[in-house]
Scaffold this motif. Structure first.
Motif: not given
Length: 179
Positions: A151-169
């Motif tokens: 569980s990570i706040l969106k603004d703390k998520l690195p751009d490289e993994i801030n992709k829909d295929e990595y996000i479940v909810v």
């Protein structure tokens, strides 16, 4: 009354006899658990695990982490194996990385030993980790078929993994998990 008291005394004797037998069995188990041969098994298995732990931590942090153990006696006089990490991580972000390395290492160790385990790691506080390590972990777990849930706040998520295929909810103030 006399018969009632004698019955109670017999029950107490039976219970005391059972306690003595269970204590004898526990001593036998303890003697085996802390025998030289069993300690050698612990050392061997820990060395195998530490190879995975060191390799993963080297890849993520450039440092080789490991676990050691001591045999201690607790305040009730019982002998225990106490496992500790002897790494010098003082920052909370690095400590979170160490925990992730440990969890991933255990999955790989369990596979190598044919120990059934879930390839599912549930983590919190990963926003304390450096973005580079989060990306490295994401790549590593993807290559090794391990689900890494954090569980990570969106603004703390690195751009490289801030992709829909990595996000479940995705949750927000308006879209909560428990409505």
């Amino acid at each position: 009354k006399k018969g009632e008291y004698e019955g109670i005394i017999e029950q107490l004797k039976d219970v005391e006899s059972n306690i003595n037998e269970y204590n004898r069995l526990l001593r036998e188990i303890d003697d085996e658990l802390f025998s030289d041969s069993f300690e050698q098994v612990v050392k061997t298995q820990l060395n195998k695990f530490n190879k995975f732990f060191a390799s993963i931590s080297e890849g993520l942090y450039g440092e080789q982490y490991a676990v050691k153990y001591d045999i201690i006696t607790n305040n009730r006089g019982q002998r225990l194996y106490k496992f500790n990490s002897f790494n010098t991580n003082l920052s909370s972000g690095k400590k979170q990385g160490e925990i992730s390395c440990f969890d991933i290492a255990y999955c790989l160790f369990a596979d190598s030993e044919h120990i059934p385990c879930l390839h599912f790691l549930l983590n919190d506080k990963k926003e304390l980790m450096d973005d580079k390590q989060l990306v490295k972990i994401a790549n590593f777990v993807n290559r090794n078929n391990i689900q890494f849930v954090a569980s990570i706040l969106k603004d703390k998520l690195p751009d490289e993994i801030n992709k829909d295929e990595y996000i479940v909810v995705k949750l927000s103030q308006n879209d909560k998990l428990f409505k």
